[in-house]
Design a protein around this motif. Structure first.
Motif, mmCIF file in Angstrom:
data_model
loop_
_atom_site.group_PDB
_atom_site.id
_atom_site.type_symbol
_atom_site.label_atom_id
_atom_site.label_comp_id
_atom_site.label_asym_id
_atom_site.label_seq_id
_atom_site.Cartn_x
_atom_site.Cartn_y
_atom_site.Cartn_z
ATOM 1 N N ARG B 187 6.010 -17.107 -4.880
ATOM 2 C CA ARG B 187 6.585 -18.107 -5.800
ATOM 3 C C ARG B 187 6.984 -17.456 -7.109
ATOM 4 O O ARG B 187 8.032 -17.731 -7.673
ATOM 5 C CB ARG B 187 5.563 -19.225 -6.055
ATOM 6 N N ARG B 188 6.126 -16.555 -7.579
ATOM 7 C CA ARG B 188 6.390 -15.958 -8.881
ATOM 8 C C ARG B 188 7.605 -15.028 -8.855
ATOM 9 O O ARG B 188 8.377 -14.973 -9.804
ATOM 10 C CB ARG B 188 5.148 -15.169 -9.312
ATOM 11 N N CYS B 189 7.758 -14.275 -7.765
ATOM 12 C CA CYS B 189 8.875 -13.329 -7.686
ATOM 13 C C CYS B 189 10.146 -13.999 -7.202
ATOM 14 O O CYS B 189 11.242 -13.456 -7.384
ATOM 15 C CB CYS B 189 8.566 -12.187 -6.730
ATOM 16 N N GLY B 190 10.009 -15.125 -6.553
ATOM 17 C CA GLY B 190 11.175 -15.760 -5.960
ATOM 18 C C GLY B 190 11.723 -14.973 -4.775
ATOM 19 O O GLY B 190 12.898 -15.066 -4.431
ATOM 20 N N ARG B 191 10.908 -14.144 -4.182
ATOM 21 C CA ARG B 191 11.325 -13.324 -3.024
ATOM 22 C C ARG B 191 10.328 -13.547 -1.881
ATOM 23 O O ARG B 191 9.170 -13.856 -2.120
ATOM 24 C CB ARG B 191 11.284 -11.816 -3.340
ATOM 25 N N THR B 192 10.806 -13.285 -0.688
ATOM 26 C CA THR B 192 9.895 -13.329 0.453
ATOM 27 C C THR B 192 8.936 -12.145 0.358
ATOM 28 O O THR B 192 9.385 -11.002 0.196
ATOM 29 C CB THR B 192 10.688 -13.216 1.770
ATOM 30 N N VAL B 193 7.654 -12.396 0.447
ATOM 31 C CA VAL B 193 6.678 -11.304 0.403
ATOM 32 C C VAL B 193 6.146 -11.071 1.803
ATOM 33 O O VAL B 193 5.604 -11.976 2.436
ATOM 34 C CB VAL B 193 5.534 -11.620 -0.587
ATOM 35 N N MET B 194 6.349 -9.856 2.293
ATOM 36 C CA MET B 194 5.905 -9.497 3.629
ATOM 37 C C MET B 194 4.802 -8.459 3.522
ATOM 38 O O MET B 194 4.737 -7.704 2.565
ATOM 39 C CB MET B 194 7.052 -8.856 4.413
ATOM 40 N N GLU B 195 3.988 -8.436 4.563
ATOM 41 C CA GLU B 195 2.929 -7.434 4.624
ATOM 42 C C GLU B 195 3.207 -6.556 5.842
ATOM 43 O O GLU B 195 3.483 -7.078 6.927
ATOM 44 C CB GLU B 195 1.599 -8.160 4.777
ATOM 45 N N ALA B 196 3.146 -5.243 5.661
ATOM 46 C CA ALA B 196 3.393 -4.347 6.794
ATOM 47 C C ALA B 196 2.291 -4.504 7.831
ATOM 48 O O ALA B 196 1.135 -4.772 7.496
ATOM 49 C CB ALA B 196 3.456 -2.899 6.317
ATOM 50 N N ILE B 197 2.663 -4.322 9.099
ATOM 51 C CA ILE B 197 1.686 -4.392 10.187
ATOM 52 C C ILE B 197 0.959 -3.052 10.261
ATOM 53 O O ILE B 197 1.566 -2.018 10.545
ATOM 54 C CB ILE B 197 2.392 -4.630 11.534
ATOM 55 N N ALA B 198 -0.337 -3.070 9.978
ATOM 56 C CA ALA B 198 -1.083 -1.811 9.969
ATOM 57 C C ALA B 198 -2.392 -1.977 10.710
ATOM 58 O O ALA B 198 -3.129 -2.929 10.473
ATOM 59 C CB ALA B 198 -1.351 -1.384 8.530
ATOM 60 N N PRO B 199 -2.674 -1.065 11.636
ATOM 61 C CA PRO B 199 -3.978 -1.090 12.284
ATOM 62 C C PRO B 199 -5.013 -0.427 11.385
ATOM 63 O O PRO B 199 -4.650 0.170 10.367
ATOM 64 C CB PRO B 199 -3.749 -0.262 13.544
ATOM 65 N N LEU B 200 -6.278 -0.532 11.748
ATOM 66 C CA LEU B 200 -7.365 0.185 11.077
ATOM 67 C C LEU B 200 -7.452 -0.158 9.593
ATOM 68 O O LEU B 200 -7.763 0.700 8.777
ATOM 69 C CB LEU B 200 -7.182 1.706 11.225
ATOM 70 N N GLY B 201 -7.147 -1.395 9.250
ATOM 71 C CA GLY B 201 -7.169 -1.709 7.823
ATOM 72 C C GLY B 201 -7.513 -3.144 7.528
ATOM 73 O O GLY B 201 -8.295 -3.790 8.243
ATOM 74 N N ALA B 202 -6.885 -3.651 6.481
ATOM 75 C CA ALA B 202 -7.237 -4.961 5.951
ATOM 76 C C ALA B 202 -6.958 -6.096 6.928
ATOM 77 O O ALA B 202 -7.728 -7.048 7.019
ATOM 78 C CB ALA B 202 -6.477 -5.194 4.647
ATOM 79 N N ALA B 203 -5.844 -6.007 7.655
ATOM 80 C CA ALA B 203 -5.442 -7.146 8.489
ATOM 81 C C ALA B 203 -6.441 -7.413 9.614
ATOM 82 O O ALA B 203 -6.767 -8.566 9.904
ATOM 83 C CB ALA B 203 -4.053 -6.900 9.061
ATOM 84 N N GLY B 204 -6.931 -6.361 10.234
ATOM 85 C CA GLY B 204 -7.897 -6.533 11.306
ATOM 86 C C GLY B 204 -9.217 -7.060 10.771
ATOM 87 O O GLY B 204 -9.837 -7.952 11.355
ATOM 88 N N GLN B 205 -9.628 -6.520 9.647
ATOM 89 C CA GLN B 205 -10.875 -6.969 9.027
ATOM 90 C C GLN B 205 -10.772 -8.448 8.658
ATOM 91 O O GLN B 205 -11.719 -9.218 8.835
ATOM 92 C CB GLN B 205 -11.169 -6.125 7.778
ATOM 93 N N ARG B 206 -9.587 -8.825 8.199
ATOM 94 C CA ARG B 206 -9.355 -10.214 7.802
ATOM 95 C C ARG B 206 -9.502 -11.142 9.003
ATOM 96 O O ARG B 206 -10.109 -12.209 8.916
ATOM 97 C CB ARG B 206 -7.923 -10.278 7.273
ATOM 98 N N LEU B 207 -8.959 -10.721 10.126
ATOM 99 C CA LEU B 207 -9.059 -11.545 11.329
ATOM 100 C C LEU B 207 -10.518 -11.616 11.797
ATOM 101 O O LEU B 207 -11.003 -12.687 12.180
ATOM 102 C CB LEU B 207 -8.167 -10.977 12.435
ATOM 103 N N ALA B 208 -11.202 -10.480 11.753
ATOM 104 C CA ALA B 208 -12.613 -10.474 12.156
ATOM 105 C C ALA B 208 -13.420 -11.402 11.239
ATOM 106 O O ALA B 208 -14.289 -12.156 11.702
ATOM 107 C CB ALA B 208 -13.163 -9.050 12.118
ATOM 108 N N ASP B 209 -13.125 -11.358 9.942
ATOM 109 C CA ASP B 209 -13.816 -12.227 8.984
ATOM 110 C C ASP B 209 -13.532 -13.696 9.279
ATOM 111 O O ASP B 209 -14.420 -14.540 9.220
ATOM 112 C CB ASP B 209 -13.360 -11.920 7.547
#
Lengths: 507, 349
Positions: B187-209
């Motif tokens: 909202r603040r940037c007025g741009r689409t914010v995407m997150e790169a798909i990365a294994p062994l990192g935050a995204a997997g931990q987030r799903l496990a959490d």
């Protein structure tokens, strides 16, 4: 492009010849089809021979090794670790061999000291308690990449031109002389034809293939040897088995790892380096007879090298070298055989002959002029000593104030990678790895290859996917025989590369 | 109330626990550490044929909105990554593919490689350019730990203000608690914010959490940092288990067990040399050329003991079950599906 001497092959021999000739003021150009140390100079266990190993069967080589060992310690101490070497005998070994060995060492000039089994265990605590006797020699470990790069750097600073990734593809022979050499230059900037007065063929295992381009033949025995890299330094000394040279009788501590060697089988081609499961099992079995805890170590990878042996192949073949000139092309000189430890001597003999043919009366200076700084370790931190070992004289080009690490397995600084890229020889990820060790650790480049590639991409003229795939494919070959934890990691690595990054089919 | 022990705190373990708790079982879940789910990309690749309503319900939450359908994301090295179920900032609909992307890297940090990604996107005719933010985060420290404070997010938002591209691609570093900040940033940037798909990192931990939180929320008792060290087998049923963690060792009585210890990658099945084996020594193992395909032999979801008889009250779920048909990329969805089948098998028993 005209040149007095064209040297083909950027292994230790070719680089040594370039340096020797450059120091004598000869105009020379060295071409290497891959990276420096492409062949056996990169595919060996990094052993600085004392000569002990050849004392009994190959006395001429033993004497050469003993003399060159002393010279290399003087001129290239930065890339040598003075570990010392032990030859240990076990109850099943022929007890009379020790006596023969001692006698041969004396007659060949190989320095040697007898230790009791108790003394041996004190100095090398990992040794098997079954050890019955031990002889201590001047073996050491040597970093061949650092040694060859130092030769190349010194050759360049004395006027030689050295280009890696430039392959010789053809030769024109007129009136029994090579007049023109065609090259394929992967990096660009070199004319496609070289007009040399003389050609030195120092292509190692490829020496016959290069000779064929000039219509000559160099009879060679190609012999494959397998090596296994274990994580961590598992012994203080180079540990050899006190018996006639046979498979799996040496462990060399080198940098952050221990290298077990070697095996011997006929190779079908210069790049026939495949390592079999049987080789791995044999290396672990034999080395752990001397150092039992090796059985429990994590094996990082396997690699193979092809020994270019003069005449025939196999364990019985001489490790000495020969120079061959041919009537069909009188200005091409081929050099074959030899050892990493004796590379300088080979280079000296070749340069002597070249100078004789060119009418240059300068003397060899490579045994006197240092190749790099001393590395006595006094006053140096561990990290500084490690950098000096890898980079010798060029260590000053590394910005150690930047603490950012790019490879956590091998503790490689980001600034090492940028310095290596700036120096200009490294074109591929593997080239960077050979110089920095980034990718040689237990993750085998899984972690650092992207970061190294990113830095290379900042300059921007690489195809990222093919560069990455080429590198990871080469690392993957060393993991084909992985087991235990290393296999677990390798499965994960494969799944991430193929599944997540979509490198399938390119692997 | 029947007591079921679930061994393994990955996707299969947490999902089967959640299902069982919702169906009235008393559930104890033991997990000895980081599951391989936490090493994944946190996205589910398999399509609707494997995605039951129960799986969607399990993943649905207010902390991290999910999208489904065939969508595309960008991997950490810039290649295309297609998946079916993903957090909302991981992927785009093909019709919404951005024309221009700023690829954000933190200087010298390995979390994202902007030059590699930009080169690959440009080759695919997506206008992309690296945008490097100065950073003091050491390369061996995960970025997530640097984004625990509001100020770090504030600085990031300020850095991204001036960008004119349609979308911004960030490294993967956002925790489950902070996921809403990506919406704020957008909202603040007025741009689409995407997150790169990365294994062994935050995204997997987030799903496990997320999965763990959902299980706990449904009443599952979770014992962390513990492992089942022994199973008390009488005839063809497990009657009890020994649970150990630190200095504490407990014997508990159980009416049923779900084994969801994972594949050989994180050592759920013991990998020895080039083969795998059962850490409990009670069940049959199917060996395979490809260690990923080997695992517990089962019959309709129930494990088979070493005498070859089907256990009465022990089901297997997830990657520990042998599967010749398993292909890479279906891992999480297949693990969830097999957990569903394991629960059904137990209920039928």
């Amino acid at each position: 492009m005209r040149v007095d001497v064209l040297i083909i092959g950027g292994g230790a021999t070719g680089a040594g010849i370039a340096r020797d000739l450059a120091l004598r003021g000869v105009d020379c150009l060295l071409l290497e089809m891959g990276d420096l140390c492409h062949g056996a100079s990169g595919g060996n266990h990094g052993l600085l021979h004392s000569g002990g190993r050849y004392a009994v069967k190959d006395p001429a080589s033993a004497t050469e090794c003993a003399l060159e060992n002393a010279i290399l310690r003087r001129i290239a101490p930065f890339c040598i670790e003075d570990t010392g070497g032990l030859f240990v005998s076990l109850p099943e070994d022929d007890p009379s061999f020790a006596g023969t060995f001692i006698g041969s060492c004396r007659s060949t000039g190989v320095q040697m000291e007898e230790l009791t089994a108790k003394e041996a265990l004190l100095s090398e605590p990992g040794l098997s308690s079954r050890v019955t006797g031990c002889l201590k020699v001047n073996d050491g470990s040597i970093d061949p990449f650092s040694l060859v790069q130092a030769n190349v750097d010194d050759a360049r600073s004395n006027g030689a031109k050295v280009l890696n990734h430039c392959a010789v593809t053809g030769m024109t022979v007129e009136d029994e002389m090579v007049t023109e050499v065609k090259v394929r230059d992967r990096r660009g900037g070199l004319p496609s034809a070289i007009f040399p007065d003389m050609v030195v063929n120092a292509a190692g295992a490829w020496v016959d293939e290069v000779a064929k381009l000039a219509g000559c033949r160099v009879p060679m025995g190609l012999d494959q040897g397998s090596m296994l890299v274990l994580d961590g330094r598992q012994c203080r000394h180079v540990v050899n088995r006190l018996r006639p040279p046979s498979n799996g009788d040496i462990a060399v501590p080198n940098h952050t790892s221990t290298i077990l060697g070697t095996t011997s089988r006929p190779a079908s081609a210069p790049d026939d380096v495949t390592v079999s499961r049987e080789d791995v099992d044999l290396l672990i079995k034999e080395a752990s007879a001397m150092l039992p805890s090796l059985r429990e170590c994590r094996a990082i990878r396997t690699y193979g090298g092809v020994r270019p042996l003069v005449g025939g192949g196999g364990r019985k073949a001489s490790r000495s070298f020969a120079m061959l000139s041919e009537e069909r092309a009188g200005n091409i000189l081929s050099v074959a055989g030899g050892k990493l430890t004796t590379y300088r001597l080979m280079a000296e003999k070749v340069a002597d002959r070249v100078c004789e043919m060119l009418g240059n009366s300068s003397n060899c200076r490579t045994h006197q002029e240092p190749l790099g700084p001393p590395a006595d370790g006094k006053g140096d931190s561990i990290s500084t000593a490690r950098l000096i070992r890898k980079y010798g004289r060029t260590v000053s080009s590394i910005d150690t104030a930047d603490p950012r690490m790019i490879c956590s397995c091998e503790q490689v600084l980001r600034s090492e990678v940028t310095a290596v890229l700036k120096a200009g020889d490294a074109m591929t990820l593997a080239d960077v790895m050979r110089r920095t060790r980034a990718g040689m650790g237990y993750c085998q480049g899984f972690d650092c290859s992207l970061s190294v590639l990113e830095i290379m991409m900042e300059e921007g003229h690489l195809d990222p996917i093919s560069s990455l795939s080429e590198f990871l494919r080469e690392r993957g070959r060393g993991l084909e025989q992985a087991s235990g934890d290393q296999l677990r990691q390798e499965i994960l690595r494969q799944q991430v590369l193929k599944g997540v990054y979509g490198l399938e089919g390119k692997q | 109330m029947s007591h079921v022990l679930v061994v393994g705190n990955g996707a299969a373990g947490t999902f089967s626990s959640w299902l069982l708790a919702k169906r009235g079982w008393r559930v104890t879940l033991v997990g000895r550490g980081t599951p391989s789910t936490a090493m994944s990309t946190g996205c589910l690749r398999s399509g609707p044929n494997l995605c039951r309503a129960e799986i969607s319900e399990f993943l649905d939450n207010e902390k991290m909105p999910w999208t489904s359908g065939s969508r595309e994301g960008i991997s950490k090295i810039g290649t295309s990554y297609r998946c079916w179920n993903s957090p909302s900032h991981s992927t785009w609909n093909d019709s919404d593919a951005p024309k221009s992307i700023a690829v954000v890297g933190l200087d010298g940090h390995p979390s994202l490689q902007p030059h590699i990604i930009s080169a690959l996107l440009n080759a695919r005719k997506i206008e992309a350019r690296p945008f490097i933010i100065p950073s003091q985060v050491p390369s061996d420290v995960p970025l997530a730990s640097s984004f625990l404070k509001d100020e770090a997010w504030e600085t990031l938002a300020e850095e991204l203000q001036g960008l004119s591209t349609e979308a911004i691609l960030l490294p993967s570093f956002v925790t489950l608690q902070d996921y809403h900040r990506l919406d704020q940033l957008e909202r603040r940037c007025g741009r689409t914010v995407m997150e790169a798909i990365a294994p062994l990192g935050a995204a997997g931990q987030r799903l496990a959490d997320l999965m763990r939180w959902k299980a706990a929320d449904s009443g599952v008792i979770i014992w962390d940092g513990r492992r089942a060290t022994a199973l008390d087998v009488q005839a063809d049923a497990v009657r009890g288990a020994t649970i150990a963690g630190g200095r504490e060792v407990r014997d508990i009585a159980v009416d049923a067990v779900i084994i969801a210890t994972g594949g050989p990658l994180v050592d759920g099945l013991v990998l020895k040399e080039r083969d795998i084996g059962d850490p409990f020594g009670k069940f049959q193992i199917v060996r395979s050329e490809d260690p990923l395909k080997g695992g517990y032999d089962s019959s309709d979801g129930m494990l088979i003991n070493i005498s070859g008889r089907v256990m009465n009250n022990v089901a297997g779920a997830g990657d520990c079950i042998s599967s010749e048909g398993r292909i890479y990329g279906s891992g999480l969805t297949e693990a969830l599906e097999s957990a569903y089948l394991a629960v059904r098998a137990l209920e039928g028993a």
